[in-house]
Design an enzyme around this catalytic site. Structure first.
Site, PDB file in Angstrom:
ATOM      1  N   ASP A 123       3.150  40.000  95.121  1.00  0.00           N
ATOM      2  CA  ASP A 123       1.873  40.647  95.470  1.00  0.00           C
ATOM      3  C   ASP A 123       1.231  41.291  94.239  1.00  0.00           C
ATOM      4  O   ASP A 123       1.921  41.699  93.312  1.00  0.00           O
ATOM      5  CB  ASP A 123       2.125  41.700  96.565  1.00  0.00           C
ATOM      6  CG  ASP A 123       0.841  42.121  97.258  1.00  0.00           C
ATOM      7  OD1 ASP A 123      -0.153  41.370  97.193  1.00  0.00           O
ATOM      8  OD2 ASP A 123       0.827  43.212  97.856  1.00  0.00           O
ATOM      9  N   HIS A 162      -4.114  34.718  90.470  1.00  0.00           N
ATOM     10  CA  HIS A 162      -3.190  33.764  91.096  1.00  0.00           C
ATOM     11  C   HIS A 162      -2.687  32.759  90.062  1.00  0.00           C
ATOM     12  O   HIS A 162      -1.508  32.418  90.025  1.00  0.00           O
ATOM     13  CB  HIS A 162      -3.874  33.012  92.248  1.00  0.00           C
ATOM     14  CG  HIS A 162      -4.302  33.900  93.383  1.00  0.00           C
ATOM     15  ND1 HIS A 162      -3.469  34.855  93.931  1.00  0.00           N
ATOM     16  CD2 HIS A 162      -5.470  33.994  94.072  1.00  0.00           C
ATOM     17  CE1 HIS A 162      -4.113  35.477  94.908  1.00  0.00           C
ATOM     18  NE2 HIS A 162      -5.323  34.982  95.010  1.00  0.00           N
ATOM     19  N   LEU A 212      19.933  25.186  91.969  1.00  0.00           N
ATOM     20  CA  LEU A 212      19.198  26.349  92.474  1.00  0.00           C
ATOM     21  C   LEU A 212      18.426  25.863  93.695  1.00  0.00           C
ATOM     22  O   LEU A 212      17.795  24.813  93.644  1.00  0.00           O
ATOM     23  CB  LEU A 212      18.210  26.870  91.411  1.00  0.00           C
ATOM     24  CG  LEU A 212      17.170  27.885  91.880  1.00  0.00           C
ATOM     25  CD1 LEU A 212      17.829  29.214  92.280  1.00  0.00           C
ATOM     26  CD2 LEU A 212      16.129  28.154  90.783  1.00  0.00           C
TER      27      LEU A 212
HETATM   28  C1  IPE Z   1       1.952  39.227 101.204  1.00  0.00           C
HETATM   29  O1  IPE Z   1       0.924  39.728 100.439  1.00  0.00           O
HETATM   30  C2  IPE Z   1       1.882  37.724 101.264  1.00  0.00           C
HETATM   31  C3  IPE Z   1       2.222  37.024 100.031  1.00  0.00           C
HETATM   32  C4  IPE Z   1       2.651  37.581  98.925  1.00  0.00           C
HETATM   33  C5  IPE Z   1       2.091  35.596 100.088  1.00  0.00           C
HETATM   34  P1  IPE Z   1      -0.442  40.210 101.099  1.00  0.00           P
HETATM   35  O2  IPE Z   1      -1.287  40.737 100.008  1.00  0.00           O
HETATM   36  O3  IPE Z   1      -1.018  39.125 101.924  1.00  0.00           O
HETATM   37  O4  IPE Z   1       0.064  41.365 102.072  1.00  0.00           O
HETATM   38  P2  IPE Z   1      -0.760  42.562 102.755  1.00  0.00           P
HETATM   39  O5  IPE Z   1      -1.960  41.945 103.386  1.00  0.00           O
HETATM   40  O6  IPE Z   1      -1.145  43.520 101.669  1.00  0.00           O
HETATM   41  O7  IPE Z   1       0.187  43.183 103.723  1.00  0.00           O
HETATM   42  C1  IPE Z   2      -0.504  38.009  96.274  1.00  0.00           C
HETATM   43  O1  IPE Z   2      -1.493  38.669  95.551  1.00  0.00           O
HETATM   44  C2  IPE Z   2      -0.755  36.526  96.384  1.00  0.00           C
HETATM   45  C3  IPE Z   2      -1.022  36.068  97.741  1.00  0.00           C
HETATM   46  C4  IPE Z   2      -1.065  36.799  98.799  1.00  0.00           C
HETATM   47  C5  IPE Z   2      -1.266  34.660  97.886  1.00  0.00           C
HETATM   48  P1  IPE Z   2      -2.785  39.226  96.295  1.00  0.00           P
HETATM   49  O2  IPE Z   2      -3.821  38.175  96.253  1.00  0.00           O
HETATM   50  O3  IPE Z   2      -2.449  39.753  97.621  1.00  0.00           O
HETATM   51  O4  IPE Z   2      -3.193  40.404  95.318  1.00  0.00           O
HETATM   52  P2  IPE Z   2      -3.679  41.854  95.738  1.00  0.00           P
HETATM   53  O5  IPE Z   2      -2.649  42.436  96.644  1.00  0.00           O
HETATM   54  O6  IPE Z   2      -5.000  41.699  96.411  1.00  0.00           O
HETATM   55  O7  IPE Z   2      -3.778  42.583  94.430  1.00  0.00           O
HETATM   56 MG    MG Z   3      -1.838  41.555  98.323  1.00  0.00          MG
END
Ligand code: IPE
Ligand code: IPE
Ligand code: MG
Length: 248
Positions: free
Chosen positions: A18, A35, A129
């Site tokens: 995240d 990303h 792995l």
């Molecule tokens: C969790 O991250 C999902 C992934 C890392 C794929 P999110 O950014 O979607 O989670 P929330 O919405 O903050 O809970």
């Molecule tokens: C996690 O990073 C990646 C996915 C959920 C695919 P985010 O896109 O949720 O990044 P933040 O949390 O908004 O910074």
């Molecule tokens: Mg996020």
């Protein structure tokens, strides 16, 4: 590296990757830039697991709930996933990494699903792995799907309704035959699980770091492992019981 006890590493590490969007926002860039950079962290963490001999790594790449994001971001994420699977294919094969998919294949865009299936099939016999990719994954959805499949087996006479054990139920989940995670890492600093591995995380150690996913590299991964080694995993017992050496 020197701080790690190589005999006490987690067997299975799972990561909620995240913070990509925030990483990009801090640089006044589009979230997709974050990303893309996050893919480099994936490569690095995979490399670390191979070096350390950690046999199971699971990465949360796209949740069921992520469909609710703006369409342009969702499209970009699918595009990136497909590109990543294509570009890593040769490396995955040459390093004998087995790729598994955890999640619902149904609404994954066809081009991505084809690439994913190709990688999963081509690496199915490898075991150096096991890299499980949680894509279009939700923990509750996984449990419901398992319950439905089990009910179907009961109706068809393939399973007994009053004999369901934890081990047997686990076989109905996407994670069939995977050990439960020992360590779950969440980057980006949120103290929540976001529907990840709800059944499997029962006794996982949780490690949450404010470091955003694109900044999470070898030193940060090693720090998470070092913290894991400082934990006492009691599984319901007392500390004293764990320290008592039994002579039989
Ligand atoms: C969790 O991250 C999902 C992934 C890392 C794929 P999110 O950014 O979607 O989670 P929330 O919405 O903050 O809970
Ligand atoms: C996690 O990073 C990646 C996915 C959920 C695919 P985010 O896109 O949720 O990044 P933040 O949390 O908004 O910074
Ligand atoms: Mg996020």
């Amino acid at each position: 590296m020197h701080r790690l006890d190589l005999n006490r590493l987690p067997r299975h590490v799972s990561i909620i990757m995240d913070g990509n969007g925030r990483w990009a926002n801090l640089r006044l860039a589009n979230r997709v830039f974050g990303h893309n950079e996050g893919a480099n962290s994936v490569r690095e963490v995979v490399k670390c697991c191979l070096e350390l001999g950690i046999p199971y790594l699971t990465l949360y790449a796209f949740s069921k709930e992520n469909w609710q994001r703006p369409e342009s971001e969702v499209t970009a994420l699918w595009h990136l996933l497909r590109r990543f699977l294509k570009s890593e294919f040769a490396d995955l094969v040459s390093r004998r990494i087995r790729v598994r998919h955890l999640g619902d294949p149904d609404d994954i865009p066809m081009e991505v699903l084809n690439e994913l299936r190709h990688v999963v099939e081509a690496t199915a016999d490898f075991d150096r792995l096991v890299l499980s990719l949680a894509i279009n994954y939700g923990g509750r959805q996984e449990i419901l799907r398992a319950a439905r499949k089990y009910a179907g087996d009961v109706l068809a006479g393939r399973a007994e309704s009053d004999a369901l054990s934890q081990e047997e139920f686990s076989r109905y989940l996407f994670t069939t035959d995977l050990p439960d995670p020992d360590l779950i890492i969440r980057t980006g600093g949120e103290y929540r699980v976001s529907n990840f591995l709800l059944w499997q995380l029962a006794y996982a150690e949780l490690y949450i770091t404010a470091t955003l996913w694109p900044d999470f590299r070898e030193p940060q991964f090693h720090e998470a492992l070092a913290e894991f080694q400082r934990r006492e995993r009691r599984f319901g017992k007392t500390s004293d019981q764990l320290r008592t050496v039994s002579f039989t």
